[in-house]
Write a protein that holds these residues in place. Structure first.
Motif, PDB file in Angstrom:
ATOM      1  N   ASP A  63      -6.704   4.958  33.099  1.00  0.00           N
ATOM      2  CA  ASP A  63      -5.610   4.116  32.602  1.00  0.00           C
ATOM      3  C   ASP A  63      -5.119   4.556  31.228  1.00  0.00           C
ATOM      4  OD1 ASP A  63      -7.599   3.156  30.924  1.00  0.00           O
ATOM      5  OD2 ASP A  63      -7.591   1.131  31.753  1.00  0.00           O
ATOM      6  N   THR A  64      -5.707   5.601  30.690  1.00  0.00           N
ATOM      7  CA  THR A  64      -5.217   6.189  29.439  1.00  0.00           C
ATOM      8  C   THR A  64      -4.156   7.259  29.702  1.00  0.00           C
ATOM      9  OG1 THR A  64      -7.051   7.767  29.514  1.00  0.00           O
ATOM     10  CG2 THR A  64      -7.373   5.757  28.204  1.00  0.00           C
ATOM     11  N   ASP A  65      -3.961   7.603  30.973  1.00  0.00           N
ATOM     12  CA  ASP A  65      -2.982   8.629  31.351  1.00  0.00           C
ATOM     13  C   ASP A  65      -1.667   7.943  31.710  1.00  0.00           C
ATOM     14  OD1 ASP A  65      -1.424  10.565  32.668  1.00  0.00           O
ATOM     15  OD2 ASP A  65      -3.191  11.563  33.508  1.00  0.00           O
ATOM     16  N   GLN A  66      -0.636   8.178  30.915  1.00  0.00           N
ATOM     17  CA  GLN A  66       0.658   7.516  31.121  1.00  0.00           C
ATOM     18  C   GLN A  66       1.338   7.919  32.421  1.00  0.00           C
ATOM     19  OE1 GLN A  66       2.065   4.874  29.388  1.00  0.00           O
ATOM     20  NE2 GLN A  66      -0.046   4.900  28.665  1.00  0.00           N
ATOM     21  N   SER A  67       0.928   9.022  33.033  1.00  0.00           N
ATOM     22  CA  SER A  67       1.552   9.413  34.303  1.00  0.00           C
ATOM     23  C   SER A  67       1.212   8.425  35.417  1.00  0.00           C
ATOM     24  CB  SER A  67       1.139  10.833  34.703  1.00  0.00           C
ATOM     25  OG  SER A  67      -0.238  10.888  35.021  1.00  0.00           O
ATOM     26  N   TYR A  68       0.203   7.596  35.207  1.00  0.00           N
ATOM     27  CA  TYR A  68      -0.162   6.595  36.207  1.00  0.00           C
ATOM     28  C   TYR A  68       0.409   5.214  35.903  1.00  0.00           C
ATOM     29  CZ  TYR A  68      -3.400  10.298  37.377  1.00  0.00           C
ATOM     30  OH  TYR A  68      -3.939  11.509  37.706  1.00  0.00           O
ATOM     31  N   LYS A  69       1.164   5.089  34.822  1.00  0.00           N
ATOM     32  CA  LYS A  69       1.744   3.796  34.435  1.00  0.00           C
ATOM     33  C   LYS A  69       2.687   3.305  35.530  1.00  0.00           C
ATOM     34  CE  LYS A  69       2.767   0.472  31.513  1.00  0.00           C
ATOM     35  NZ  LYS A  69       2.062  -0.740  31.833  1.00  0.00           N
ATOM     36  N   ASP A  70       2.389   2.129  36.074  1.00  0.00           N
ATOM     37  CA  ASP A  70       3.196   1.458  37.107  1.00  0.00           C
ATOM     38  C   ASP A  70       3.320   2.251  38.410  1.00  0.00           C
ATOM     39  OD1 ASP A  70       3.660  -0.788  35.457  1.00  0.00           O
ATOM     40  OD2 ASP A  70       5.317   0.253  34.476  1.00  0.00           O
ATOM     41  N   ILE A  71       2.481   3.266  38.627  1.00  0.00           N
ATOM     42  CA  ILE A  71       2.536   4.066  39.845  1.00  0.00           C
ATOM     43  C   ILE A  71       2.108   3.227  41.053  1.00  0.00           C
ATOM     44  CG2 ILE A  71       0.178   4.978  39.679  1.00  0.00           C
ATOM     45  CD1 ILE A  71       1.320   7.706  40.599  1.00  0.00           C
ATOM     46  N   SER A  72       2.679   3.530  42.190  1.00  0.00           N
ATOM     47  CA  SER A  72       2.266   2.876  43.431  1.00  0.00           C
ATOM     48  C   SER A  72       0.846   3.309  43.776  1.00  0.00           C
ATOM     49  CB  SER A  72       3.205   3.262  44.573  1.00  0.00           C
ATOM     50  OG  SER A  72       2.644   2.883  45.815  1.00  0.00           O
ATOM     51  N   SER A  73       0.013   2.354  44.076  1.00  0.00           N
ATOM     52  CA  SER A  73      -1.359   2.667  44.470  1.00  0.00           C
ATOM     53  C   SER A  73      -1.405   3.434  45.786  1.00  0.00           C
ATOM     54  CB  SER A  73      -2.189   1.392  44.548  1.00  0.00           C
ATOM     55  OG  SER A  73      -2.330   0.846  43.255  1.00  0.00           O
ATOM     56  N   LEU A  74      -0.378   3.318  46.604  1.00  0.00           N
ATOM     57  CA  LEU A  74      -0.334   4.111  47.835  1.00  0.00           C
ATOM     58  C   LEU A  74      -0.219   5.596  47.517  1.00  0.00           C
ATOM     59  CD1 LEU A  74       1.898   1.934  50.200  1.00  0.00           C
ATOM     60  CD2 LEU A  74      -0.599   2.149  50.200  1.00  0.00           C
ATOM     61  N   ILE A  75       0.469   5.947  46.441  1.00  0.00           N
ATOM     62  CA  ILE A  75       0.531   7.353  46.011  1.00  0.00           C
ATOM     63  C   ILE A  75      -0.861   7.821  45.605  1.00  0.00           C
ATOM     64  CG2 ILE A  75       1.405   8.917  44.219  1.00  0.00           C
ATOM     65  CD1 ILE A  75       4.023   7.260  44.292  1.00  0.00           C
ATOM     66  N   LEU A  76      -1.571   6.983  44.861  1.00  0.00           N
ATOM     67  CA  LEU A  76      -2.931   7.331  44.454  1.00  0.00           C
ATOM     68  C   LEU A  76      -3.861   7.427  45.661  1.00  0.00           C
ATOM     69  CD1 LEU A  76      -3.268   5.128  41.246  1.00  0.00           C
ATOM     70  CD2 LEU A  76      -2.519   7.514  41.437  1.00  0.00           C
ATOM     71  N   LEU A  77      -3.674   6.544  46.642  1.00  0.00           N
ATOM     72  CA  LEU A  77      -4.462   6.615  47.874  1.00  0.00           C
ATOM     73  C   LEU A  77      -4.220   7.946  48.576  1.00  0.00           C
ATOM     74  CD1 LEU A  77      -6.383   5.245  49.917  1.00  0.00           C
ATOM     75  CD2 LEU A  77      -4.345   4.245  50.990  1.00  0.00           C
ATOM     76  N   GLY A  78      -2.979   8.413  48.555  1.00  0.00           N
ATOM     77  CA  GLY A  78      -2.678   9.725  49.133  1.00  0.00           C
ATOM     78  C   GLY A  78      -3.435  10.832  48.430  1.00  0.00           C
ATOM     79  N   ARG A  79      -3.595  10.721  47.136  1.00  0.00           N
ATOM     80  CA  ARG A  79      -4.353  11.732  46.379  1.00  0.00           C
ATOM     81  C   ARG A  79      -5.840  11.655  46.710  1.00  0.00           C
ATOM     82  NH1 ARG A  79      -0.983  11.413  40.669  1.00  0.00           N
ATOM     83  NH2 ARG A  79       1.026  11.893  41.640  1.00  0.00           N
ATOM     84  N   VAL A  80      -6.342  10.442  46.924  1.00  0.00           N
ATOM     85  CA  VAL A  80      -7.735  10.282  47.359  1.00  0.00           C
ATOM     86  C   VAL A  80      -7.910  10.888  48.750  1.00  0.00           C
ATOM     87  CG1 VAL A  80      -9.492   8.586  48.019  1.00  0.00           C
ATOM     88  CG2 VAL A  80      -8.230   8.316  45.875  1.00  0.00           C
TER      89      VAL A  80
END
Length: 158
Positions: A63-80
């Protein structure tokens, strides 16, 4: 085969959208967080990462990385999912539960299952989602926050 478990909680606050399973749900409050604060997807990501002994979402998406600010968690799930695939695994199934006193989530569960299944490239039949109240007990019952738990099974791909 490997099993993983995940848990997440976020505070309910005014001025934020309520997003669960990638579905925007009409409610007077939303979840506070660096990303969209989708506790359901966060708990599932932690379960998948845990099954591979890959740490948690804070390690991968701090959460210190601004590139994740307000990002859709579905995008992050895709990265997982990409991490999972790079390690040679695929999801067998997942089962999740969301604890919230309000709003009623049952009308949204089928769409949540489809959203998650699409990202993970699996059938919605492999994604279980349940909702429960806490009968007015605890922070969920007092409508201060929402929590979610997930468990998943992954297996090596041939």
């Amino acid at each position: 085969m490997r099993i993983g478990i995940g848990y997440d909680v976020h505070q309910l606050v005014e001025g934020r959208k309520l997003i669960l399973g990638g579905v925007e749900i009409e409610h007077e409050k939303g979840l506070l967080g660096h990303s969209d604060a989708d506790v359901l997807v966060h708990s599932l990501m932690d379960a998948i990462l845990g099954a591979m002994a890959e740490g948690d979402i804070g390690k991968h998406f701090p959460d210190t990385d601004q590139s994740y600010k307000d990002i859709s968690s579905l995008i992050l799930l895709g990265r997982v999912k990409d991490i999972m695939r790079s390690r040679g695994y695929r999801l067998v199934n997942a089962d999740c539960v969301v604890a919230a006193q309000r709003p009623k989530l049952a009308p949204h569960i089928d769409k949540m299952r489809v959203n998650i299944a699409e990202v993970l490239e699996t059938s919605p039949d492999n994604i279980g989602i349940k909702a429960t109240t806490t009968e007015w007990l605890g922070f969920e019952g007092r409508e201060e926050g929402i929590s979610a738990q997930a468990v998943c099974l992954i297996e090596k791909m041939d």
